[in-house]
Design a protein around this motif. Structure first.
Motif, PDB file in Angstrom:
ATOM      1  N   THR A  64       0.612  11.928  -9.936  1.00 31.70           N
ATOM      2  CA  THR A  64      -0.337  13.034  -9.867  1.00 31.70           C
ATOM      3  C   THR A  64       0.326  14.368  -9.545  1.00 31.70           C
ATOM      4  O   THR A  64      -0.219  15.408  -9.857  1.00 31.70           O
ATOM      5  CB  THR A  64      -1.428  12.775  -8.809  1.00 31.70           C
ATOM      6  N   LYS A  65       1.482  14.369  -8.946  1.00 31.22           N
ATOM      7  CA  LYS A  65       2.130  15.615  -8.551  1.00 31.22           C
ATOM      8  C   LYS A  65       2.456  16.523  -9.731  1.00 31.22           C
ATOM      9  O   LYS A  65       2.098  17.697  -9.701  1.00 31.22           O
ATOM     10  CB  LYS A  65       3.407  15.299  -7.765  1.00 31.22           C
ATOM     11  N   ILE A  72       0.837  -1.203   0.000  1.00 32.56           N
ATOM     12  CA  ILE A  72       0.000   0.000   0.000  1.00 32.56           C
ATOM     13  C   ILE A  72       0.873   1.254   0.000  1.00 32.56           C
ATOM     14  O   ILE A  72       0.585   2.227  -0.707  1.00 32.56           O
ATOM     15  CB  ILE A  72      -0.943   0.004   1.221  1.00 32.56           C
ATOM     16  N   LYS A  73       1.959   1.215   0.747  1.00 28.06           N
ATOM     17  CA  LYS A  73       2.876   2.359   0.779  1.00 28.06           C
ATOM     18  C   LYS A  73       3.477   2.604  -0.606  1.00 28.06           C
ATOM     19  O   LYS A  73       3.572   3.745  -1.063  1.00 28.06           O
ATOM     20  CB  LYS A  73       3.976   2.101   1.805  1.00 28.06           C
ATOM     21  N   ILE A  75       2.167   1.694  -3.519  1.00 25.61           N
ATOM     22  CA  ILE A  75       1.092   2.147  -4.409  1.00 25.61           C
ATOM     23  C   ILE A  75       0.798   3.621  -4.177  1.00 25.61           C
ATOM     24  O   ILE A  75       0.654   4.394  -5.127  1.00 25.61           O
ATOM     25  CB  ILE A  75      -0.176   1.289  -4.213  1.00 25.61           C
ATOM     26  N   ASN A  76       0.732   4.037  -2.909  1.00 26.21           N
ATOM     27  CA  ASN A  76       0.475   5.449  -2.609  1.00 26.21           C
ATOM     28  C   ASN A  76       1.602   6.334  -3.115  1.00 26.21           C
ATOM     29  O   ASN A  76       1.367   7.433  -3.625  1.00 26.21           O
ATOM     30  CB  ASN A  76       0.272   5.649  -1.109  1.00 26.21           C
ATOM     31  N   ARG A  77       2.843   5.878  -2.996  1.00 29.67           N
ATOM     32  CA  ARG A  77       3.985   6.655  -3.495  1.00 29.67           C
ATOM     33  C   ARG A  77       3.908   6.785  -5.009  1.00 29.67           C
ATOM     34  O   ARG A  77       4.150   7.851  -5.571  1.00 29.67           O
ATOM     35  CB  ARG A  77       5.302   5.996  -3.097  1.00 29.67           C
ATOM     36  N   LYS A  86       1.195   6.698  -6.826  1.00 27.41           N
ATOM     37  CA  LYS A  86       0.104   7.625  -7.135  1.00 27.41           C
ATOM     38  C   LYS A  86       0.556   9.074  -6.957  1.00 27.41           C
ATOM     39  O   LYS A  86       0.227   9.928  -7.773  1.00 27.41           O
ATOM     40  CB  LYS A  86      -1.103   7.347  -6.233  1.00 27.41           C
ATOM     41  N   ARG A  87       1.282   9.341  -5.866  1.00 25.55           N
ATOM     42  CA  ARG A  87       1.766  10.714  -5.638  1.00 25.55           C
ATOM     43  C   ARG A  87       2.730  11.142  -6.730  1.00 25.55           C
ATOM     44  O   ARG A  87       2.712  12.291  -7.163  1.00 25.55           O
ATOM     45  CB  ARG A  87       2.446  10.813  -4.273  1.00 25.55           C
TER      46      ARG A  87
END
Length: 140
Positions: free
Chosen positions: A110-111, A99-100, A102-104, A106-107
């Motif tokens: 999108t950034k 999850i960590k 995947i979140n990284r 995504k960031r």
């Protein structure tokens, strides 16, 4: 009734249900891997550690007898509980790392888009000064 059927069809087609199904299948396969790892590698290492340092017998079952208690003929096998706890911790930690990551990801994706939108949305200093000048001219 048609509305309910239509909503269900949209739900299935959107991919949310498919993503959930894929997640469940992958989770089941991953749980099998972790269970095998704990049962065939970690638990024997614990058994070996106990047998080497406690010298409780020649077989691993004799060595693990310290982790089992029999009361009135009922066996309480604490080694199985320890195995389940280890399985839970490993599974939870790996899911946390996934999850960590995947979140990284995504960031990271999108950034840059958000930064470009902010740059486009902000007027330049000259434009702001020109607007102020025009407003002041209108007031006079």
């Amino acid at each position: 009734m048609k509305k309910l059927g239509q909503e269900f069809k949209e739900f299935i087609i959107k991919g949310d249900a498919l993503n959930l199904a894929v997640g469940v299948v992958i989770g089941s396969a991953f749980t099998a891997i972790v269970n095998s790892l704990v049962t065939n590698l970690i638990t024997p290492l614990i058994e070996l550690f106990i047998s080497l340092f406690l010298d409780r017998g020649e077989t691993m079952d004799d060595a693990l007898s310290i982790l089992s208690v029999t009361i009135n003929g009922v066996l309480f096998n604490f080694s199985a509980i320890i195995s389940a706890i280890i399985t839970f911790i490993i599974t939870g930690f790996v899911l946390f790392l996934m999850i960590k990551a995947i979140n990284r990801a995504k960031r990271m994706t999108t950034k840059p888009v958000a930064e470009k939108e902010e740059e486009v949305a902000k007027p330049s200093t000259e434009e702001l000064l020109a607007e102020i000048r025009d407003l002041l001219k209108e007031q006079k």
